[in-house]
Design a protein around this motif. Structure first.
Motif, PDB file in Angstrom:
ATOM      1  N   GLU A 250      -5.456  14.217  16.337  1.00 37.75           N
ATOM      2  CA  GLU A 250      -4.271  15.304  16.032  1.00 37.75           C
ATOM      3  C   GLU A 250      -3.385  14.780  14.999  1.00 37.75           C
ATOM      4  N   LYS A 251      -2.611  13.719  15.826  1.00 41.12           N
ATOM      5  CA  LYS A 251      -1.594  13.306  15.006  1.00 41.12           C
ATOM      6  C   LYS A 251      -1.820  12.719  13.466  1.00 41.12           C
ATOM      7  N   ARG A 252      -2.974  12.274  13.326  1.00 42.77           N
ATOM      8  CA  ARG A 252      -3.367  11.726  12.150  1.00 42.77           C
ATOM      9  C   ARG A 252      -3.773  12.804  11.094  1.00 42.77           C
ATOM     10  N   ARG A 253      -4.221  14.073  11.627  1.00 43.48           N
ATOM     11  CA  ARG A 253      -4.738  15.198  11.042  1.00 43.48           C
ATOM     12  C   ARG A 253      -3.350  16.088  10.578  1.00 43.48           C
ATOM     13  N   LEU A 254      -2.200  16.071  11.348  1.00 44.88           N
ATOM     14  CA  LEU A 254      -1.070  16.554  10.780  1.00 44.88           C
ATOM     15  C   LEU A 254      -0.587  15.799   9.804  1.00 44.88           C
ATOM     16  N   GLU A 255      -0.650  14.408   9.841  1.00 49.99           N
ATOM     17  CA  GLU A 255       0.130  13.604   8.903  1.00 49.99           C
ATOM     18  C   GLU A 255      -0.785  13.911   7.610  1.00 49.99           C
TER      19      GLU A 255
ATOM     20  N   MET B  77       0.840  -1.291  -0.005  1.00 56.05           N
ATOM     21  CA  MET B  77      -0.113  -0.145   0.042  1.00 56.05           C
ATOM     22  C   MET B  77       0.788   1.223  -0.212  1.00 56.05           C
ATOM     23  N   ASN B  78       0.907   2.184  -1.143  1.00 52.21           N
ATOM     24  CA  ASN B  78       1.464   3.393  -0.740  1.00 52.21           C
ATOM     25  C   ASN B  78       0.940   4.498   0.065  1.00 52.21           C
ATOM     26  N   PRO B  79       1.659   5.367   0.430  1.00 48.74           N
ATOM     27  CA  PRO B  79       0.901   6.474   1.202  1.00 48.74           C
ATOM     28  C   PRO B  79      -0.414   7.116   0.937  1.00 48.74           C
ATOM     29  N   CYS B  80      -0.239   7.372  -0.289  1.00 48.67           N
ATOM     30  CA  CYS B  80      -1.630   8.060  -0.751  1.00 48.67           C
ATOM     31  C   CYS B  80      -2.813   7.099  -0.743  1.00 48.67           C
ATOM     32  N   ASP B  81      -2.667   5.864  -0.915  1.00 49.16           N
ATOM     33  CA  ASP B  81      -4.012   4.992  -0.415  1.00 49.16           C
ATOM     34  C   ASP B  81      -4.411   5.204   1.133  1.00 49.16           C
ATOM     35  N   SER B  82      -3.520   5.154   1.820  1.00 50.55           N
ATOM     36  CA  SER B  82      -3.754   5.552   3.351  1.00 50.55           C
ATOM     37  C   SER B  82      -4.596   6.912   3.351  1.00 50.55           C
ATOM     38  N   ILE B  83      -4.030   7.790   2.899  1.00 45.44           N
ATOM     39  CA  ILE B  83      -4.400   9.244   3.190  1.00 45.44           C
ATOM     40  C   ILE B  83      -6.062   9.250   2.353  1.00 45.44           C
ATOM     41  N   GLN B  84      -6.006   8.810   1.178  1.00 45.00           N
ATOM     42  CA  GLN B  84      -7.171   8.737   0.424  1.00 45.00           C
ATOM     43  C   GLN B  84      -8.430   7.988   1.233  1.00 45.00           C
ATOM     44  N   THR B  85      -7.988   6.956   1.934  1.00 40.64           N
ATOM     45  CA  THR B  85      -8.946   6.262   2.863  1.00 40.64           C
ATOM     46  C   THR B  85      -9.495   7.384   3.935  1.00 40.64           C
ATOM     47  N   ASP B  86      -8.623   8.050   4.643  1.00 36.02           N
ATOM     48  CA  ASP B  86      -9.041   8.832   5.591  1.00 36.02           C
ATOM     49  C   ASP B  86      -9.573  10.333   5.292  1.00 36.02           C
ATOM     50  N   LEU B  87      -9.695  10.720   4.173  1.00 35.45           N
ATOM     51  CA  LEU B  87      -9.904  12.172   3.517  1.00 35.45           C
ATOM     52  C   LEU B  87     -11.407  12.425   4.152  1.00 35.45           C
ATOM     53  N   ASP B  88     -12.242  11.846   3.944  1.00 37.17           N
ATOM     54  CA  ASP B  88     -13.586  12.209   4.491  1.00 37.17           C
ATOM     55  C   ASP B  88     -13.667  12.233   6.087  1.00 37.17           C
ATOM     56  N   ALA B  89     -12.945  11.572   6.860  1.00 34.44           N
ATOM     57  CA  ALA B  89     -12.870  11.615   8.209  1.00 34.44           C
ATOM     58  C   ALA B  89     -12.129  12.937   8.445  1.00 34.44           C
ATOM     59  N   PHE B  90     -10.911  13.181   7.618  1.00 35.27           N
ATOM     60  CA  PHE B  90     -10.264  14.341   7.962  1.00 35.27           C
ATOM     61  C   PHE B  90     -11.042  15.617   7.571  1.00 35.27           C
ATOM     62  N   ARG B  91     -11.937  15.815   6.519  1.00 33.59           N
ATOM     63  CA  ARG B  91     -12.848  16.757   6.156  1.00 33.59           C
ATOM     64  C   ARG B  91     -13.748  16.936   7.259  1.00 33.59           C
ATOM     65  N   ASP B  92     -14.305  15.907   8.057  1.00 28.98           N
ATOM     66  CA  ASP B  92     -15.376  16.084   8.781  1.00 28.98           C
ATOM     67  C   ASP B  92     -14.794  16.028  10.290  1.00 28.98           C
ATOM     68  N   ASP B  93     -13.289  16.550  10.374  1.00 26.17           N
ATOM     69  CA  ASP B  93     -12.824  16.484  11.763  1.00 26.17           C
ATOM     70  C   ASP B  93     -12.918  15.278  12.607  1.00 26.17           C
ATOM     71  N   PHE B  94     -12.895  14.051  12.057  1.00 24.22           N
ATOM     72  CA  PHE B  94     -13.041  12.902  13.074  1.00 24.22           C
ATOM     73  C   PHE B  94     -11.695  12.199  13.600  1.00 24.22           C
ATOM     74  N   LEU B  95     -10.632  12.837  12.985  1.00 28.77           N
ATOM     75  CA  LEU B  95      -9.346  12.100  13.074  1.00 28.77           C
ATOM     76  C   LEU B  95      -8.420  12.623  14.310  1.00 28.77           C
TER      77      LEU B  95
END
Length: 64
Positions: free
Chosen positions: A21-26, A1-19
């Protein structure tokens, strides 16, 4: 899995502020350097905005 796969999996949670702080910063750091993920984030935000605008203009038919 490349880093983009992991990031794109979490984009909705990021946008909705469900992550946490560490993951948000990443994700924030990744979006600064990756055009593909940044574009995907913008596309997701655009879709969310269109849904909100549609919901605000939709009226329920009286027969419902």
């Amino acid at each position: 899995m490349n880093p983009c796969d992991s990031i794109q999996t979490d984009l909705d949670a990021f946008r909705d502020d469900f992550l946490d702080e560490k993951r948000r910063l990443e994700i924030q750091q990744h979006l600064k350097t990756c055009q593909v993920c940044d574009s995907e984030m913008k596309r997701s935000e655009d879709i969310e905005q269109m849904v909100k605008e549609t919901a605000m203009t939709w009226t329920q038919p009286q027969e419902l």
